[in-house]
Write a protein that holds these residues in place. Structure first.
Motif, short mmCIF file in Angstrom:
data_model
loop_
_atom_site.label_atom_id
_atom_site.label_comp_id
_atom_site.label_asym_id
_atom_site.label_seq_id
_atom_site.Cartn_x
_atom_site.Cartn_y
_atom_site.Cartn_z
N SER A 118 0.83 -1.22 0.00
CA SER A 118 0.00 0.00 0.00
C SER A 118 0.86 1.25 0.00
N ARG A 119 2.00 1.17 0.64
CA ARG A 119 2.90 2.32 0.70
C ARG A 119 3.39 2.69 -0.71
N GLN A 120 3.80 1.70 -1.46
CA GLN A 120 4.29 1.96 -2.82
C GLN A 120 3.16 2.38 -3.75
N ILE A 121 1.99 1.80 -3.57
CA ILE A 121 0.83 2.18 -4.39
C ILE A 121 0.46 3.64 -4.14
N ALA A 122 0.41 4.02 -2.85
CA ALA A 122 0.10 5.41 -2.51
C ALA A 122 1.15 6.36 -3.07
N MET A 123 2.41 5.96 -3.01
CA MET A 123 3.50 6.79 -3.56
C MET A 123 3.33 6.95 -5.08
N ALA A 124 3.05 5.86 -5.77
CA ALA A 124 2.87 5.93 -7.23
C ALA A 124 1.70 6.82 -7.60
#
Length: 164
Positions: A138-144
């Motif tokens: 979720s962290r990487q998805i939110a960053m993207a």
């Protein structure tokens, strides 16, 4: 479209209603985004009241402070311009809008609003990165998603300046 595949824009002449709408819309949106940025500061107050605050919290705080200042300046400048523009006679609006110092001041509220929005969006990206530290992908998805939003605003602003 002309025969070469490009379209030419045909702008309406500047009038009082258009200018009033432009500065009023910018004012309202700048107030809204500035308020969002201000609300972000409330959650950051405690972590920064230590001798050596976390650098990410400090960065998030500063991005929000800059966003607040830019959006507040945009909003107030728009309000002052609205007051002047609303009093102008329709016949002189075009000439007035192209005269000094107004031709430099009129684009300022929108420019400050766009930059304030970028600072706010970056602060949200950093907030989500901090808060989702243990949330897996979720962290990487939110960053993207956040980076995509920032890039879209930059791209749109660039196209408006160059093509609009």
């Amino acid at each position: 479209m002309d025969g070469k595949g490009s379209s030419k824009l045909h702008w309406a002449p500047v009038d009082r209603t258009q200018l009033c709408n432009d500065v009023l819309n910018t004012s309202v949106m700048a107030a809204l985004i500035g308020g969002f940025a201000f609300s972000n500061l409330q959650s950051l107050e405690s972590p920064l009241r230590v001798d050596d605050p976390p650098p990410l919290d400090t960065a998030i705080y500063m991005f929000n402070v800059v966003a607040i200042h830019l959006c507040t300046c945009s909003c107030l400048t728009s309000a002052f311009l609205y007051k002047i523009i609303n009093k102008l006679n329709d016949e002189i609006v075009l000439e007035w809008s192209q005269s000094m110092p107004w031709r430099f001041i009129l684009p300022m509220p929108l420019s400050k609003f766009v930059v304030g929005c970028l600072f706010y969006l970056i602060s949200v990206v950093l907030l989500s990165w901090r808060d989702l530290e243990f949330a897996g992908p979720s962290r990487q998805i939110a960053m993207a998603i956040g980076i995509g939003s920032v890039l879209m605003v930059c791209m749109t602003a660039t196209l408006v300046v160059l093509k609009g």
